[in-house]
Design an enzyme around this catalytic site. Sequence first.
Site, PDB file in Angstrom:
ATOM      1  N   ASN A 108       1.623   6.320   0.085  1.00 37.13           N
ATOM      2  CA  ASN A 108       1.093   4.988   0.351  1.00 37.13           C
ATOM      3  C   ASN A 108       2.186   4.145   0.986  1.00 37.13           C
ATOM      4  O   ASN A 108       3.375   4.339   0.702  1.00 37.13           O
ATOM      5  CB  ASN A 108       0.633   4.307  -0.943  1.00 37.13           C
ATOM      6  CG  ASN A 108       0.021   2.926  -0.689  1.00 37.13           C
ATOM      7  OD1 ASN A 108      -0.849   2.781   0.154  1.00 37.13           O
ATOM      8  ND2 ASN A 108       0.528   1.911  -1.386  1.00 37.13           N
ATOM      9  N   HIS A 110       3.501   0.236   1.404  1.00 39.49           N
ATOM     10  CA  HIS A 110       3.344  -1.064   0.742  1.00 39.49           C
ATOM     11  C   HIS A 110       4.271  -2.066   1.430  1.00 39.49           C
ATOM     12  O   HIS A 110       5.455  -1.746   1.672  1.00 39.49           O
ATOM     13  CB  HIS A 110       3.703  -0.950  -0.742  1.00 39.49           C
ATOM     14  CG  HIS A 110       3.562  -2.227  -1.494  1.00 39.49           C
ATOM     15  ND1 HIS A 110       2.341  -2.750  -1.856  1.00 39.49           N
ATOM     16  CD2 HIS A 110       4.502  -3.106  -1.931  1.00 39.49           C
ATOM     17  CE1 HIS A 110       2.541  -3.898  -2.491  1.00 39.49           C
ATOM     18  NE2 HIS A 110       3.834  -4.139  -2.554  1.00 39.49           N
ATOM     19  N   SER A 137       7.805  -0.228   2.144  1.00 41.05           N
ATOM     20  CA  SER A 137       8.172   0.989   1.410  1.00 41.05           C
ATOM     21  C   SER A 137       7.062   2.029   1.530  1.00 41.05           C
ATOM     22  O   SER A 137       5.875   1.679   1.509  1.00 41.05           O
ATOM     23  CB  SER A 137       8.355   0.682  -0.092  1.00 41.05           C
ATOM     24  OG  SER A 137       9.263  -0.391  -0.279  1.00 41.05           O
ATOM     25  N   ASP A 146       1.625   0.999  -7.087  1.00 44.08           N
ATOM     26  CA  ASP A 146       2.794   0.730  -6.236  1.00 44.08           C
ATOM     27  C   ASP A 146       4.110   1.064  -6.937  1.00 44.08           C
ATOM     28  O   ASP A 146       5.114   0.373  -6.744  1.00 44.08           O
ATOM     29  CB  ASP A 146       2.809  -0.766  -5.825  1.00 44.08           C
ATOM     30  CG  ASP A 146       1.582  -1.134  -5.013  1.00 44.08           C
ATOM     31  OD1 ASP A 146       1.175  -2.304  -5.080  1.00 44.08           O
ATOM     32  OD2 ASP A 146       1.024  -0.250  -4.354  1.00 44.08           O
TER      33      ASP A 146
HETATM   34  C1  GRF Z   1      -0.484  -3.782   5.951  1.00 45.45           C
HETATM   35  O1  GRF Z   1       0.206  -4.949   5.585  1.00 45.45           O
HETATM   36  C2  GRF Z   1      -0.031  -2.669   5.066  1.00 45.45           C
HETATM   37  O2  GRF Z   1       1.281  -2.865   4.593  1.00 45.45           O
HETATM   38  C3  GRF Z   1      -0.948  -2.713   3.919  1.00 45.45           C
HETATM   39  O3  GRF Z   1      -2.203  -3.108   4.457  1.00 45.45           O
HETATM   40  C4  GRF Z   1      -1.959  -3.951   5.612  1.00 45.45           C
HETATM   41  C5  GRF Z   1      -2.883  -3.555   6.743  1.00 45.45           C
HETATM   42  O4  GRF Z   1      -2.496  -2.288   7.179  1.00 45.45           O
HETATM   43  N1  GRF Z   1      -0.986  -1.420   3.284  1.00 45.45           N
HETATM   44  P1  GRF Z   1      -3.274  -1.556   8.411  1.00 45.45           P
HETATM   45  O5  GRF Z   1      -3.057  -2.416   9.640  1.00 45.45           O
HETATM   46  O6  GRF Z   1      -4.746  -1.501   8.033  1.00 45.45           O
HETATM   47  O7  GRF Z   1      -2.623  -0.226   8.508  1.00 45.45           O
END
Ligand code: GRF
Length: 196
Positions: A108, A110, A137, A146
């Site tokens: 994942n 984060h 991360s 997380d």
């Molecule tokens: C991002 O901030 C990511 O860190 C979190 O979800 C948000 C959107 O991510 N996991 P994405 O553009 O859908 O990949």
Amino acid sequence: MTARVAILISGGGSNMEALVAAMVGEFPARPVLVLSNRPDAGGLAKAEAAGVPTAVVDHKPFKGDRAAFEVELNRRLEAARPDVICQAGFMRILTPVYVDRWAGQVLNIHPSLLPKYPGLNTHQRALDAGDRQHGCSVHEVTADLDAGPILGQAALDVVPGEDAPALARRVLALEHRLYPAVLRRFVEGDRTRIDL
Ligand code: GRF
């Protein structure tokens, strides 16, 4: 061996796009499925445009029965036979039904320098705390939200006076670099931490 990678999204899927774009040529993995819990996720069209099979397991019909949702999620994932599952903007709290089934295979990303700021609104929390550094991360997914082993981090200096949306945009660009780098090491069986 070319690893089979499933990617879980809930929204725009920009991290999914970065992962799919990286999995070409001699990269030792290929995307086999992009699955969303939201039928309206913008990332689904992007995955289809990239030629990656997609699926939707809408969580709404399960009305809060997390286990039942995850039984169906597991069924769809098992059909794709993934070696690795990358959660990328996948906004679901997960139970042992999923976490135990895929233990050791799930990553994942984060948007914080864990263990700082697990959960939501990480950029505003970093700004409110006056942090000089912030970032993202990639970690292994375990039962604790997380909190799994960290496989990589990318950090940046907070610009004095910038707001959360501006900081989020800069962190997102780091995420797009970090996640493919960690995935590559992970599929090669290397758990050495990456710091960008
Ligand atoms: C991002 O901030 C990511 O860190 C979190 O979800 C948000 C959107 O991510 N996991 P994405 O553009 O859908 O990949």
